[in-house]
Design a protein around this motif. Structure first.
Motif, PDB file in Angstrom:
ATOM      1  N   GLY A  72      -3.220  15.842  -7.201  1.00 55.17           N
ATOM      2  CA  GLY A  72      -2.126  16.549  -6.551  1.00 55.17           C
ATOM      3  C   GLY A  72      -1.569  15.876  -5.325  1.00 55.17           C
ATOM      4  O   GLY A  72      -0.725  16.453  -4.632  1.00 55.17           O
ATOM      5  N   ALA A  73      -2.001  14.665  -5.029  1.00 52.89           N
ATOM      6  CA  ALA A  73      -1.454  13.946  -3.878  1.00 52.89           C
ATOM      7  C   ALA A  73      -0.079  13.389  -4.228  1.00 52.89           C
ATOM      8  O   ALA A  73       0.241  13.156  -5.398  1.00 52.89           O
ATOM      9  CB  ALA A  73      -2.391  12.818  -3.468  1.00 52.89           C
ATOM     10  N   GLU A  74       0.735  13.186  -3.219  1.00 48.70           N
ATOM     11  CA  GLU A  74       2.094  12.667  -3.403  1.00 48.70           C
ATOM     12  C   GLU A  74       2.283  11.407  -2.555  1.00 48.70           C
ATOM     13  O   GLU A  74       1.744  11.293  -1.454  1.00 48.70           O
ATOM     14  CB  GLU A  74       3.132  13.709  -2.971  1.00 48.70           C
ATOM     15  CG  GLU A  74       3.043  15.021  -3.715  1.00 48.70           C
ATOM     16  CD  GLU A  74       3.894  15.035  -4.970  1.00 48.70           C
ATOM     17  OE1 GLU A  74       4.509  13.980  -5.258  1.00 48.70           O
ATOM     18  OE2 GLU A  74       3.945  16.068  -5.644  1.00 48.70           O
ATOM     19  N   VAL A  75       3.079  10.467  -3.077  1.00 48.06           N
ATOM     20  CA  VAL A  75       3.415   9.260  -2.321  1.00 48.06           C
ATOM     21  C   VAL A  75       4.569   9.583  -1.375  1.00 48.06           C
ATOM     22  O   VAL A  75       5.643   9.994  -1.820  1.00 48.06           O
ATOM     23  CB  VAL A  75       3.807   8.108  -3.260  1.00 48.06           C
ATOM     24  CG1 VAL A  75       4.202   6.879  -2.449  1.00 48.06           C
ATOM     25  CG2 VAL A  75       2.668   7.767  -4.201  1.00 48.06           C
ATOM     26  N   VAL A  76       4.352   9.397  -0.081  1.00 51.13           N
ATOM     27  CA  VAL A  76       5.392   9.699   0.911  1.00 51.13           C
ATOM     28  C   VAL A  76       5.699   8.498   1.812  1.00 51.13           C
ATOM     29  O   VAL A  76       6.535   8.604   2.707  1.00 51.13           O
ATOM     30  CB  VAL A  76       4.997  10.910   1.781  1.00 51.13           C
ATOM     31  CG1 VAL A  76       4.993  12.177   0.947  1.00 51.13           C
ATOM     32  CG2 VAL A  76       3.643  10.683   2.438  1.00 51.13           C
ATOM     33  N   ALA A  77       5.035   7.384   1.589  1.00 47.56           N
ATOM     34  CA  ALA A  77       5.289   6.199   2.406  1.00 47.56           C
ATOM     35  C   ALA A  77       4.884   4.951   1.635  1.00 47.56           C
ATOM     36  O   ALA A  77       4.013   4.997   0.752  1.00 47.56           O
ATOM     37  CB  ALA A  77       4.528   6.263   3.725  1.00 47.56           C
ATOM     38  N   GLN A 111       0.849  -1.182   0.000  1.00 43.58           N
ATOM     39  CA  GLN A 111       0.000   0.000   0.000  1.00 43.58           C
ATOM     40  C   GLN A 111       0.886   1.234   0.000  1.00 43.58           C
ATOM     41  O   GLN A 111       2.059   1.178   0.385  1.00 43.58           O
ATOM     42  CB  GLN A 111      -0.915   0.020   1.232  1.00 43.58           C
ATOM     43  CG  GLN A 111      -2.130  -0.878   1.128  1.00 43.58           C
ATOM     44  CD  GLN A 111      -3.072  -0.673   2.311  1.00 43.58           C
ATOM     45  OE1 GLN A 111      -2.654  -0.575   3.454  1.00 43.58           O
ATOM     46  NE2 GLN A 111      -4.358  -0.612   2.026  1.00 43.58           N
ATOM     47  N   TYR A 112       0.303   2.366  -0.414  1.00 43.17           N
ATOM     48  CA  TYR A 112       1.071   3.593  -0.572  1.00 43.17           C
ATOM     49  C   TYR A 112       0.438   4.709   0.247  1.00 43.17           C
ATOM     50  O   TYR A 112      -0.759   4.995   0.110  1.00 43.17           O
ATOM     51  CB  TYR A 112       1.140   3.979  -2.053  1.00 43.17           C
ATOM     52  CG  TYR A 112       1.662   2.850  -2.918  1.00 43.17           C
ATOM     53  CD1 TYR A 112       3.018   2.693  -3.153  1.00 43.17           C
ATOM     54  CD2 TYR A 112       0.778   1.906  -3.464  1.00 43.17           C
ATOM     55  CE1 TYR A 112       3.494   1.638  -3.920  1.00 43.17           C
ATOM     56  CE2 TYR A 112       1.249   0.848  -4.239  1.00 43.17           C
ATOM     57  CZ  TYR A 112       2.604   0.717  -4.456  1.00 43.17           C
ATOM     58  OH  TYR A 112       3.075  -0.319  -5.202  1.00 43.17           O
ATOM     59  N   GLY A 113       1.259   5.334   1.102  1.00 48.06           N
ATOM     60  CA  GLY A 113       0.780   6.444   1.902  1.00 48.06           C
ATOM     61  C   GLY A 113       0.861   7.726   1.101  1.00 48.06           C
ATOM     62  O   GLY A 113       1.919   8.092   0.585  1.00 48.06           O
ATOM     63  N   ILE A 114      -0.278   8.424   0.950  1.00 49.22           N
ATOM     64  CA  ILE A 114      -0.314   9.636   0.136  1.00 49.22           C
ATOM     65  C   ILE A 114      -0.697  10.846   0.991  1.00 49.22           C
ATOM     66  O   ILE A 114      -1.338  10.724   2.030  1.00 49.22           O
ATOM     67  CB  ILE A 114      -1.307   9.493  -1.042  1.00 49.22           C
ATOM     68  CG1 ILE A 114      -2.723   9.208  -0.530  1.00 49.22           C
ATOM     69  CG2 ILE A 114      -0.847   8.381  -1.985  1.00 49.22           C
ATOM     70  CD1 ILE A 114      -3.777   9.205  -1.634  1.00 49.22           C
ATOM     71  N   THR A 115      -0.301  12.017   0.517  1.00 52.67           N
ATOM     72  CA  THR A 115      -0.598  13.263   1.201  1.00 52.67           C
ATOM     73  C   THR A 115      -1.958  13.799   0.749  1.00 52.67           C
ATOM     74  O   THR A 115      -2.624  13.211  -0.107  1.00 52.67           O
ATOM     75  CB  THR A 115       0.475  14.310   0.888  1.00 52.67           C
ATOM     76  OG1 THR A 115       0.465  14.564  -0.535  1.00 52.67           O
ATOM     77  CG2 THR A 115       1.845  13.817   1.289  1.00 52.67           C
ATOM     78  N   ASP A 116      -2.324  14.952   1.301  1.00 50.97           N
ATOM     79  CA  ASP A 116      -3.521  15.646   0.825  1.00 50.97           C
ATOM     80  C   ASP A 116      -3.307  16.135  -0.597  1.00 50.97           C
ATOM     81  O   ASP A 116      -2.170  16.274  -1.071  1.00 50.97           O
ATOM     82  CB  ASP A 116      -3.845  16.834   1.739  1.00 50.97           C
ATOM     83  CG  ASP A 116      -4.545  16.388   3.012  1.00 50.97           C
ATOM     84  OD1 ASP A 116      -5.419  15.518   2.925  1.00 50.97           O
ATOM     85  OD2 ASP A 116      -4.194  16.906   4.089  1.00 50.97           O
ATOM     86  N   ASP A 117      -4.396  16.460  -1.286  1.00 48.26           N
ATOM     87  CA  ASP A 117      -4.298  16.940  -2.661  1.00 48.26           C
ATOM     88  C   ASP A 117      -4.020  18.441  -2.692  1.00 48.26           C
ATOM     89  O   ASP A 117      -3.836  19.091  -1.660  1.00 48.26           O
ATOM     90  CB  ASP A 117      -5.569  16.588  -3.443  1.00 48.26           C
ATOM     91  CG  ASP A 117      -6.820  17.107  -2.747  1.00 48.26           C
ATOM     92  OD1 ASP A 117      -6.734  18.139  -2.051  1.00 48.26           O
ATOM     93  OD2 ASP A 117      -7.877  16.476  -2.897  1.00 48.26           O
TER      94      ASP A 117
END
Length: 285
Positions: free
Chosen positions: A222-227, A190-196
């Motif tokens: 506009g979300a980014e993968v951070v984890a 699974q991929y942890g994403i930020t807010d858009d």
């Protein structure tokens, strides 16, 4: 003189009975100890394999999204500004991201099936130790792929510039996958994403974890993968039969009941992508 007398038949029968009981008890204890030792060996092997693969994946995935244009060892045969932008914005490539390898990318395996993980970074070698013709300490655009083939968890590396159509592949085993762990029943990601973009939170905190098939829409918003969160189900190296076989729930998947009635152990870890987090936080500067 007194006449000598031996044991009576009843005394002999009692002695034999007590001896048989004692022998049976000793044999039962030996059997129990042997079974316990086998279980302990099986648990130890599963624990060792699980710790190994989690440690290895953590060490390699921590570099996801890294690209240092100021590195003195960076190979500059291409436009490194464009390449840096790609790696920083695409730490987890999806199918369609590479110009000359549209099928390559992180893939959600579907219900019950294992996933495929693909990450990009700047490094001196891929996950197999190959350099694709670059010098020993030279850094280049590396893409690593992790997937389950049967019961073997494998990795395969690529020269990102080849996937982008900027150069021809070097080496006759550039597409060969190496086994990094056997006896793996399931591999889930699974991929942890930020807010858009609509949210002004630039703290780079993962607000939710999604599967690979949801990443494309998240990136458009506009979300980014951070984890990256990884879970593996490892089978112990033993012939111990477990009946009934227990079920295991890995991340978002439905409970999995292995068909092989052996001892299994589940392992999970979450890797925070510090390179992606630093890139997002730099927007505040």
């Amino acid at each position: 003189m007194k006449k000598q007398q031996g044991f009576t038949l009843i005394e002999l029968m009692i002695s034999l009975t007590l001896g048989l009981i004692l022998s049976a008890s000793i044999i039962q204890v030996m059997i129990s100890n042997n079974a316990t030792e086998r279980v302990n060996r099986a648990l130890a092997s599963a624990q060792e394999n699980g710790r190994f693969i989690i440690s290895r994946l953590r060490g390699e995935l921590l570099m996801t999204g890294r690209y240092d244009q100021m590195s003195p060892n960076l190979n500059t045969n291409v436009d490194t500004v464009v390449e840096a932008a790609f790696v920083l914005n695409t730490p987890v490539p999806l199918p369609g991201d590479f110009a000359s390898a549209a099928a390559k990318g992180a893939i959600e395996g579907g219900t019950g099936a294992s996933d495929t993980l693909m990450v990009s970074m700047l490094a001196t070698q891929d996950c197999r130790g190959l350099r694709f013709g670059y010098a020993a300490n030279e850094e280049f655009f590396v893409v690593n792929e992790y997937f389950l083939d049967g019961s073997s968890l494998k990795c395969r590396g690529f020269d990102g510039r080849v996937l982008q159509g900027q150069k021809v592949a070097v080496g006759n085993d550039s597409d060969k996958a190496y086994t990094i762990l056997d006896d793996v029943n399931s591999f889930q990601v699974q991929y942890g994403i930020t807010d858009d973009f609509a949210n002004t939170d630039n703290s780079a905190r993962p607000v939710q974890y999604v599967t690979a098939d949801a990443l494309a829409a998240a990136k458009v918003a506009g979300a980014e993968v951070v984890a990256i969160r990884v879970a593996v189900l490892v089978k112990a190296d033993s012939d111990i039969v477990i009946s009934p076989t227990p079920s295991f729930k890995l991340l978002n998947e439905a409970p999995i009941t292995p068909s092989d009635k052996r001892l299994f152990k589940q392992f999970e870890t979450t890797i925070i992508l510090r390179n992606s987090k630093n890139k997002i936080r730099s927007r505040n500067i």
